[in-house]
Design a protein around this motif. Structure first.
Motif, mmCIF file in Angstrom:
data_model
loop_
_atom_site.group_PDB
_atom_site.id
_atom_site.type_symbol
_atom_site.label_atom_id
_atom_site.label_comp_id
_atom_site.label_asym_id
_atom_site.label_seq_id
_atom_site.Cartn_x
_atom_site.Cartn_y
_atom_site.Cartn_z
ATOM 1 N N SER A 3 44.644 50.037 54.273
ATOM 2 C CA SER A 3 43.481 49.510 53.577
ATOM 3 C C SER A 3 43.916 48.974 52.225
ATOM 4 N N VAL A 4 43.173 47.996 51.737
ATOM 5 C CA VAL A 4 43.446 47.434 50.423
ATOM 6 C C VAL A 4 43.427 48.549 49.379
ATOM 7 N N GLU A 5 42.415 49.403 49.449
ATOM 8 C CA GLU A 5 42.281 50.474 48.455
ATOM 9 C C GLU A 5 43.476 51.413 48.491
ATOM 10 N N LYS A 6 43.905 51.804 49.692
ATOM 11 C CA LYS A 6 45.044 52.718 49.816
ATOM 12 C C LYS A 6 46.323 52.057 49.313
ATOM 13 N N ALA A 7 46.546 50.821 49.710
ATOM 14 C CA ALA A 7 47.756 50.118 49.279
ATOM 15 C C ALA A 7 47.776 49.949 47.762
ATOM 16 N N CYS A 8 46.635 49.602 47.182
ATOM 17 C CA CYS A 8 46.562 49.440 45.724
ATOM 18 C C CYS A 8 46.758 50.778 45.018
ATOM 19 N N VAL A 20 42.549 45.761 43.695
ATOM 20 C CA VAL A 20 41.478 45.763 44.696
ATOM 21 C C VAL A 20 40.610 44.513 44.559
ATOM 22 N N ALA A 21 40.258 44.156 43.332
ATOM 23 C CA ALA A 21 39.393 42.986 43.109
ATOM 24 C C ALA A 21 40.043 41.691 43.598
ATOM 25 N N GLU A 22 41.347 41.584 43.465
ATOM 26 C CA GLU A 22 42.048 40.376 43.904
ATOM 27 C C GLU A 22 42.248 40.335 45.411
ATOM 28 N N LEU A 23 42.606 41.477 46.002
ATOM 29 C CA LEU A 23 42.948 41.471 47.419
ATOM 30 C C LEU A 23 41.757 41.588 48.356
ATOM 31 N N ARG A 24 40.765 42.368 47.972
ATOM 32 C CA ARG A 24 39.645 42.636 48.886
ATOM 33 C C ARG A 24 38.968 41.355 49.394
ATOM 34 N N PRO A 25 38.702 40.351 48.545
ATOM 35 C CA PRO A 25 38.005 39.163 49.056
ATOM 36 C C PRO A 25 38.879 38.219 49.904
ATOM 37 N N TYR A 26 40.186 38.436 49.900
ATOM 38 C CA TYR A 26 41.079 37.539 50.629
ATOM 39 C C TYR A 26 40.848 37.683 52.133
ATOM 40 N N PRO A 27 40.663 36.569 52.837
ATOM 41 C CA PRO A 27 40.413 36.640 54.278
ATOM 42 C C PRO A 27 41.504 37.421 55.023
ATOM 43 N N GLY A 28 41.080 38.387 55.809
ATOM 44 C CA GLY A 28 42.000 39.180 56.617
ATOM 45 C C GLY A 28 42.550 40.407 55.922
ATOM 46 N N SER A 29 42.275 40.552 54.635
ATOM 47 C CA SER A 29 42.867 41.675 53.902
ATOM 48 C C SER A 29 42.345 43.025 54.362
ATOM 49 N N GLN A 30 41.117 43.083 54.821
ATOM 50 C CA GLN A 30 40.531 44.367 55.210
ATOM 51 C C GLN A 30 41.111 44.928 56.503
ATOM 52 N N VAL A 31 41.758 44.089 57.290
ATOM 53 C CA VAL A 31 42.360 44.552 58.548
ATOM 54 C C VAL A 31 43.881 44.377 58.551
ATOM 55 N N ALA A 32 44.440 44.026 57.402
ATOM 56 C CA ALA A 32 45.870 43.742 57.310
ATOM 57 C C ALA A 32 46.700 45.023 57.299
ATOM 58 N N ASP A 33 47.887 44.923 57.872
ATOM 59 C CA ASP A 33 48.841 46.020 57.744
ATOM 60 C C ASP A 33 49.590 45.841 56.417
ATOM 61 N N GLN A 34 50.483 46.768 56.107
ATOM 62 C CA GLN A 34 51.177 46.745 54.817
ATOM 63 C C GLN A 34 51.985 45.461 54.634
ATOM 64 N N LYS A 35 52.653 45.018 55.686
ATOM 65 C CA LYS A 35 53.448 43.783 55.597
ATOM 66 C C LYS A 35 52.551 42.595 55.274
ATOM 67 N N TRP A 36 51.420 42.514 55.961
ATOM 68 C CA TRP A 36 50.538 41.378 55.725
ATOM 69 C C TRP A 36 49.901 41.458 54.336
ATOM 70 N N ALA A 64 51.461 42.496 51.719
ATOM 71 C CA ALA A 64 52.507 41.958 50.849
ATOM 72 C C ALA A 64 52.496 40.437 50.881
ATOM 73 N N VAL A 65 52.309 39.870 52.072
ATOM 74 C CA VAL A 65 52.217 38.408 52.205
ATOM 75 C C VAL A 65 50.991 37.896 51.450
ATOM 76 N N ILE A 66 49.868 38.580 51.589
ATOM 77 C CA ILE A 66 48.639 38.175 50.904
ATOM 78 C C ILE A 66 48.840 38.225 49.389
ATOM 79 N N ALA A 67 49.432 39.302 48.884
ATOM 80 C CA ALA A 67 49.651 39.418 47.437
ATOM 81 C C ALA A 67 50.582 38.313 46.930
ATOM 82 N N ALA A 68 51.620 38.010 47.690
ATOM 83 C CA ALA A 68 52.526 36.921 47.294
ATOM 84 C C ALA A 68 51.805 35.572 47.365
ATOM 85 N N SER A 69 50.937 35.403 48.352
ATOM 86 C CA SER A 69 50.154 34.163 48.460
ATOM 87 C C SER A 69 49.169 34.023 47.304
#
Length: 179
Positions: free
Chosen positions: A28-33, A49-65, A67-72
């Motif tokens: 989860s975004v919250e756990k990863a953050c 959390v504020a940056e990642l939560r609204p990103y499409p797909g972040s709520q179902v992403a695994d840890q690797k994804w 990381a990709v979202i944060a880099a994106s």
């Protein structure tokens, strides 16, 4: 037992097995953050959390994804900062400010290249390469700000550079958590 009760029990069993047999698949975004913030005092949990939560797909992403979202997200912020620099350069006549902005423009160009490389490296599992390029990304905003400080010119990029530092630090932390 009624069919609806059997279905509910089966659904619960599947969820429990999913969690126990595939640990770490869901993050989860919250756990990863929270994990990232616990590992580094430089990471602001609420910002993460504020940056990642609204990103499409972040709520179902695994840890690797994640990381990709944060880099994106870092790449998106760097692109916005670069665009702002170009606009400021077109409207700035002060030579010291112009020199600083030109330096930042070059720094952001390198930053964008590092981020493109790091995103691809994370996706391909080349974590060493990803970490190298993300580490450079973490340092880039402060390098930009140093130019303004050295020439004693107020930076018009404080907010952008602060946000860039934070999100790139998050991307690096998430990548470090991959191994």
């Amino acid at each position: 037992m009624r069919p609806s009760s059997i279905f509910i029990l089966l659904a619960v069993a599947v969820l429990l097995l999913h969690h126990h047999l595939l640990p770490g698949v869901e993050a989860s975004v919250e756990k990863a953050c929270r994990d990232a913030a616990n590992r580094s005092r430089k990471i602001n949990y609420d910002f993460c959390v504020a940056e990642l939560r609204p990103y499409p797909g972040s709520q179902v992403a695994d840890q690797k994804w994640l990381a990709v979202i944060a880099a994106s997200l870092t790449k998106d912020k760097a692109t916005s900062a670069s665009d702002k620099v170009k606009g400021l350069l077109a409207n700035t006549s002060d030579t010291k400010t112009k020199k600083c902005l030109e330096s930042c423009e070059s720094i952001y160009e390198d930053l964008l290249s590092d981020l493109k490389t790091s995103i691809l490296a994370i996706k391909e599992g080349r974590l060493g390469d990803a970490k190298t390029h993300l580490s450079a990304a973490v340092d880039a905003p402060s390098t930009c700000e140093q130019g303004f400080e050295e020439l004693k010119v107020p930076s018009p990029l404080n907010k952008e550079d602060s946000d860039l530092t934070q999100i790139s630090t998050i991307a690096l932390a998430f990548t470090n958590m991959l191994g």
